[in-house]
Structures are given as C-alpha cells and as structure tokens.
Design an enzyme around this catalytic site. Structure first.
Site, PDB file in Angstrom:
ATOM      1  N   GLU A 212      76.419  14.121 111.033  1.00  0.00           N
ATOM      2  CA  GLU A 212      76.009  14.080 112.313  1.00  0.00           C
ATOM      3  C   GLU A 212      76.417  12.661 112.644  1.00  0.00           C
ATOM      4  O   GLU A 212      75.732  11.560 112.540  1.00  0.00           O
ATOM      5  CB  GLU A 212      74.389  14.050 112.235  1.00  0.00           C
ATOM      6  CG  GLU A 212      73.892  15.367 111.975  1.00  0.00           C
ATOM      7  CD  GLU A 212      74.011  16.537 112.862  1.00  0.00           C
ATOM      8  OE1 GLU A 212      74.237  16.263 114.118  1.00  0.00           O
ATOM      9  OE2 GLU A 212      74.154  17.760 112.517  1.00  0.00           O
ATOM     10  N   CYS A 246      71.994   8.131 119.474  1.00  0.00           N
ATOM     11  CA  CYS A 246      73.407   8.687 119.372  1.00  0.00           C
ATOM     12  C   CYS A 246      73.876   9.384 120.483  1.00  0.00           C
ATOM     13  O   CYS A 246      74.786   9.725 120.924  1.00  0.00           O
ATOM     14  CB  CYS A 246      73.492   9.514 118.062  1.00  0.00           C
ATOM     15  SG  CYS A 246      72.212  10.795 118.068  1.00  0.00           S
TER      16      CYS A 246
HETATM   17  P1  NAD Z   1      73.678   2.750 108.913  1.00  0.00           P
HETATM   18  O1  NAD Z   1      74.328   1.644 108.925  1.00  0.00           O
HETATM   19  O2  NAD Z   1      72.251   2.714 108.580  1.00  0.00           O
HETATM   20  O3  NAD Z   1      74.136   3.620 108.026  1.00  0.00           O
HETATM   21  C1  NAD Z   1      73.827   4.996 107.775  1.00  0.00           C
HETATM   22  C2  NAD Z   1      73.777   5.302 106.443  1.00  0.00           C
HETATM   23  O4  NAD Z   1      74.776   5.387 105.573  1.00  0.00           O
HETATM   24  C3  NAD Z   1      72.701   4.351 105.727  1.00  0.00           C
HETATM   25  O5  NAD Z   1      71.605   5.065 104.953  1.00  0.00           O
HETATM   26  C4  NAD Z   1      73.589   3.706 104.996  1.00  0.00           C
HETATM   27  O6  NAD Z   1      73.157   3.108 103.687  1.00  0.00           O
HETATM   28  C5  NAD Z   1      74.710   4.674 104.482  1.00  0.00           C
HETATM   29  N1  NAD Z   1      76.057   4.047 104.201  1.00  0.00           N
HETATM   30  C6  NAD Z   1      76.628   2.664 104.942  1.00  0.00           C
HETATM   31  N2  NAD Z   1      77.676   2.495 104.250  1.00  0.00           N
HETATM   32  C7  NAD Z   1      78.000   3.507 103.180  1.00  0.00           C
HETATM   33  C8  NAD Z   1      79.075   3.680 102.476  1.00  0.00           C
HETATM   34  N3  NAD Z   1      80.132   2.522 102.341  1.00  0.00           N
HETATM   35  N4  NAD Z   1      78.792   4.592 101.589  1.00  0.00           N
HETATM   36  C9  NAD Z   1      77.878   5.430 101.539  1.00  0.00           C
HETATM   37  N5  NAD Z   1      76.903   5.355 102.432  1.00  0.00           N
HETATM   38  C10 NAD Z   1      76.828   4.219 103.422  1.00  0.00           C
HETATM   39  O7  NAD Z   1      73.647   3.194 110.609  1.00  0.00           O
HETATM   40  P2  NAD Z   1      74.625   3.438 111.340  1.00  0.00           P
HETATM   41  O8  NAD Z   1      75.985   4.086 110.937  1.00  0.00           O
HETATM   42  O9  NAD Z   1      74.842   2.015 112.026  1.00  0.00           O
HETATM   43  O10 NAD Z   1      74.152   4.456 112.506  1.00  0.00           O
HETATM   44  C11 NAD Z   1      74.657   4.347 113.858  1.00  0.00           C
HETATM   45  C12 NAD Z   1      75.481   5.705 114.178  1.00  0.00           C
HETATM   46  O11 NAD Z   1      74.966   6.805 113.814  1.00  0.00           O
HETATM   47  C13 NAD Z   1      75.804   5.666 115.352  1.00  0.00           C
HETATM   48  O12 NAD Z   1      77.276   5.985 115.568  1.00  0.00           O
HETATM   49  C14 NAD Z   1      75.211   6.658 115.877  1.00  0.00           C
HETATM   50  O13 NAD Z   1      75.620   7.534 116.994  1.00  0.00           O
HETATM   51  C15 NAD Z   1      75.165   7.877 114.575  1.00  0.00           C
HETATM   52  N6  NAD Z   1      73.879   8.701 114.821  1.00  0.00           N
HETATM   53  C16 NAD Z   1      74.071   9.817 115.046  1.00  0.00           C
HETATM   54  C17 NAD Z   1      72.937  10.700 115.067  1.00  0.00           C
HETATM   55  C18 NAD Z   1      73.326  12.208 115.162  1.00  0.00           C
HETATM   56  O14 NAD Z   1      72.237  12.846 115.014  1.00  0.00           O
HETATM   57  N7  NAD Z   1      74.423  12.655 115.355  1.00  0.00           N
HETATM   58  C19 NAD Z   1      71.760  10.161 115.168  1.00  0.00           C
HETATM   59  C20 NAD Z   1      71.589   9.008 114.916  1.00  0.00           C
HETATM   60  C21 NAD Z   1      72.575   7.892 114.889  1.00  0.00           C
END
Ligand code: NAD
Length: 467
Positions: A212, A246
């Site tokens: 997602e 998102c």
């Molecule tokens: P974040 O930085 O919290 O990362 C998400 C998760 O990924 C965390 O639990 C983190 O520990 C894990 N993570 C980070 N680096 C990692 C790695 N190298 N290996 C494994 N896991 C790792 O969140 P984010 O990515 O900044 O979230 C924002 C993004 O999420 C935006 O692009 C947003 O559009 C998207 N988003 C999508 C939805 C959806 O439903 N499609 C919902 C909310 C957010």
C-alpha cells in the site's frame, strides 16, 4: 521474545488451531474492538505526544473510527465470507455427481508493517482482514511515532496472547530483521522506496506481498464546478493531518480562467477553517524536523524556479517549529521537486488547463496515482476516469472512497499492489483452496481416458479440438 521465535510459535499454534472456527475469529475481532474503545483516550494522548500537535478530531475520525468500522464490518459479515463458494464442475461432470467449490483457508502468519501518518488505522484495518481470515499476526509499527507504537505493543500484549498477535517496535534494524522472516503473507504500508526493499526481501522466501504505497493524486476541477465549493472541499482534505495522507489531493487542475479565483478562495478557506483565535480547532503538525525540512526544501526550490507561493495571513508565522501553513503554489513547472515527488504535506500546486486531453495525457505519462478526484458534474469527468488508471476514484468529495468497507482499497503500478478493506481484505489474507470431489461414477474409466486409451477417449478429444 525474538522475532523468529515468535513466528515459529505462531506457525505451530496456527496449525494446531485449524480450521480456525468462526467463534475464535470473532473473539479476536472483539478483543481488538475492546482494546481501541477502552484506550481511545490513551491513543489520542500518545498521538498528540508523537506529533507535538495533532487534533483529537483527526485521531478519532481518521485513526480510531475507521479501525473500529473495519473490525465491526469484518465481524458482522464473517459468517457470509467464510461460506464455501460453490463452483460448476466442467460439463458433464456435474451431471455425473461431481462437485467443485472454493474453501477460504487462512494463510497462516501475516506480517504487517505500518507507517506513522495513521499509525492506528494502518495497523487495525489490515489486522481486521487478517484476523477475520483466521490468521495469526505479527506487527512492526513505525519508529517515527514511538509513543503510539509502544502503547500499541503494550496493549496488544494485554489483549492477545503473543502466539496470536505480537508487536515488535524499533528502528530499521528491527524492520530489516522483520522482513527477512518467512511469513505466509507480508502487508506493507509506506513509501515506494521502502516498498521495493520489502518486495526484494519477501522474494527470498516467496512470501506474497500487499504493498500500500502513495504517489501524486491529482484533483480535477471540472469546467462546471463552483470554485468556492471546490476550495472548501480541497482545503479541508489537504489540511487534514497537515496533508500527511496517502490519498491527499497532491495537486489541482483548474480551468485557466478560474485560477486567480481559486487562489483567493483557497487562502480564504484556510483562514476560516483554522483561524488564529481562542477555541479554534487546532491544526496538525508535520511529524518531525526531517519531514518539515523536506517540505520547506520543496517550497524554496519552487520559489527559485519561478513559482508564486502564497500562505494565509493567519498562518504567516509558525506557532510550533513543525507547523507548516497551507501553501498555495502557482506558476509551477515539471523541473520543480514538488512536481516530481509525492508532497505529503500542506503544499498545493495549481495547474491551469485549457483542454481535457491535456489532463489525460499529463496523468498517463506519469506513475499511476493512488487516488483521482473529479469535482463537478461535467461529463468530462467520466472521460478522464475512463481514459486513465488510478488506485481509486472519488467524485465530488475527498478521502471518502477509502472509508467504504464494501470497496477494495489499493494502488496500481507505483501506487501499490493488492487490495484490502472488507471482503477484499478477507480474500487477500485467505488462500482460495479449490476442492474437487468426484461423484460415484468413474468418469475417466467411462471415457477410456487411462492407458491404453480407447475409442471413446479419441472421440472425446476430437470433439474438444473443435472451435
Ligand atoms: P515510515 O517511514 O514510518 O515507514 C513505514 C514502515 O516501513 C515503518 O514501519 C518502517 O519501520 C518500515 N521501514 C522503513 N525502512 C525500512 C527498511 N529499510 N526495511 C524494512 N522496513 C522499513 O513511513 P513512510 O514510508 O514515510 O510513510 C509515508 C508513505 O506511506 C507515503 O508515501 C504515503 O503515501 C504512504 N502511505 C500509503 C498508504 C496507503 O494506504 N496506500 C497509507 C499511509 C501512507
């Protein structure tokens, strides 16, 4: 307990539990509901602490209520979803007493990795599907909301046995260990950059993934749409959670001659929604300094490349270091970083258009968006919907399509893969096990379809080889 040890224990407990009766699943969904209801105030406080400033309304409306809706919807529809699907055996096997159906079996142990922007919704919504489908679940919440993640860990440990649901908090090292595990399904919500890392790690163990992700979700103000009413809806959606959604409207297409009126209306609405006065609803902060500096960097870059950047007067000074005002940005061009990256903050670029074809082409040469918003009744809206592909489309309102439990939610291409919510979530976390039961007649014998293969078999093949 170590991640791999918990997984081994959950897998063993899962197998011992098969076929995972409806009562067990309902009990788990009910415990998740109780957890949220009993501790909603603790969650509001934890999220306020993590964000520095986050409104109670947002936490209730966008985190707690959608989580409860997902859990209750799954509980209330579970009996229907668990029923086997009868299918038709290939002619004439049905007539000869054979039966075919699909059993919805749980996959086993599901891993859920969640982001910081809706740290409850992005855990409890997939959790509802995973538990309804009869799975055990291991969760890795975001390290960027430490108070909320720790509270989730503590409460899950109170309401669930670690063999049923377990939470692992921590930073990248924990995340990296988590994604290396041989789960039966891995469900990730977050950025596309990390999504690629997750998919690569999952491939090592052939773990199926749901991703997602996000992206730049366009909004189109159709020629017939009233500008003030469009501005009201856009500002409410874009300023909710300070744009850290998102499916937030990323940028807006507006008929060229209406652009000046839209700029004025947007700034006026932003002031009206969040006036600087006693008792006014509080706005939400950007999650941390890194994200704030990323957004400020987009603004600085756009200014140096000729953009016009406007903010409402009431927000012209920062009240908290991480509070960013709503920015209306016009005169934008493709070389600006804010027109390339997902914005994920309260900055709104405006794009004047002269023709509908221009919009369709702009969307189609870029990565597929997670959401597409069409404001107005003009039939050109249908044309844009049919000529482009987005994760989901909403007419005349923002974000509400995500709240429909009876609609699948998920991206396509760069915005993600796979679906969840409601029945689609149940299916994502279930294995569709096909079952065929031969009737009393030995059909292969009747057809002489075993060596040495008789004339009836040859006649049958001849028949099947016709057009
Ligand atoms: P974040 O930085 O919290 O990362 C998400 C998760 O990924 C965390 O639990 C983190 O520990 C894990 N993570 C980070 N680096 C990692 C790695 N190298 N290996 C494994 N896991 C790792 O969140 P984010 O990515 O900044 O979230 C924002 C993004 O999420 C935006 O692009 C947003 O559009 C998207 N988003 C999508 C939805 C959806 O439903 N499609 C919902 C909310 C957010």
């Amino acid at each position: 307990m170590a991640i791999s040890e918990t997984l081994a224990r959950q897998k063993a407990a899962f197998l011992a539990d098969l076929p995972v009766d409806q009562d067990i699943r309902i009990d788990r969904l009910n415990r998740a509901i109780s957890l949220l209801l009993d501790h909603r105030q603790d969650f509001i406080t934890a999220l306020e602490q993590d964000y520095g400033q986050r409104t109670e309304e947002i936490t209730l409306f966008a985190d707690i209520v959608p989580s409860l809706q997902a859990l209750k919807y799954a509980r209330n529809n579970l009996a229907k979803w668990m029923k086997k699907d009868r299918r038709s055996p290939t002619f004439p096997l049905g007539l000869l007493g054979s039966r075919a159906w699909v059993d919805h079996r749980p996959k086993g142990v599901v891993g859920i990795i969640s982001p910081w922007n809706f740290p409850l919704g992005m855990i409890f919504s997939p959790l509802s599907g995973a538990l309804a489908a009869g799975n055990r679940v291991m969760i890795k919440p975001s390290e960027h909301v430490p108070a909320t993640s720790e509270l989730t860990r503590k409460l899950i440990a109170e309401y669930f046995d670690p063999d049923e649901v377990a939470v692992f908090t921590g930073g990248i090292e924990v995340a990296e260990e988590f994604i290396r595990q041989p789960f039966d399904h891995l469900f990730y919500t977050g950025s596309g950059t990390v999504g690629r890392i997750i998919m690569r790690a999952a491939a090592e163990n052939l773990v199926p993934v749901t991703l997602e992700l996000g992206g730049k979700s366009p909004t189109v103000i159709l020629p017939d749409c009233d500008i003030d009413s469009a501005a009201k809806r856009i500002v409410a959606a874009k300023m909710a959670n300070a744009g850290q959604i998102c499916v937030a409207p990323d940028y807006v297409f507006v008929p060229r001659d209406k652009l000046p009126a839209l700029r004025t209306a947007l700034l006026k609405k932003a002031e009206e929604f969040y006036p600087e006065q006693e008792g006014a609803p509080a706005y939400t902060a950007v999650i941390n300094a890194r994200q704030r500096d990323r957004l400020k960097g987009y603004v600085a870059d756009a200014k140096t490349k000729g953009a016009l950047v406007e903010t409402p007067d009431a927000f012209s000074r920062d009240r908290n270091d991480n509070i960013l005002p709503f920015h209306v940005i016009s005169n934008v061009s493709d070389d600006m970083t804010l027109m390339q990256d997902e914005i994920f903050g309260p900055l709104l670029p405006l794009m004047p258009y002269d023709s509908i074809d221009e919009i369709i082409e702009y969307i189609n040469v870029r990565p597929r968006p997670l959401a597409l918003y069409l404001l107005g009744k003009d039939p050109a809206g249908d044309q844009i919907r049919q000529k482009t592909i987005a994760g989901g489309v909403a007419y005349d309102e923002f974000l509400l399509h995500v709240g429909q439990e009876d609609l699948p939610f998920g991206g396509t291409g760069a915005s993600g893969m796979g679906h969840y919510h409601g029945h689609d979530g149940f299916k994502t976390f279930s294995h569709s096990m096909s079952v065929f039961k031969r009737g009393p007649i030995d059909i292969l014998g009747l057809l002489q379809a075993r060596p040495p293969f008789g004339p009836r078999f040859r006649a049958y093949i001849k028949q099947e080889l016709k057009k």
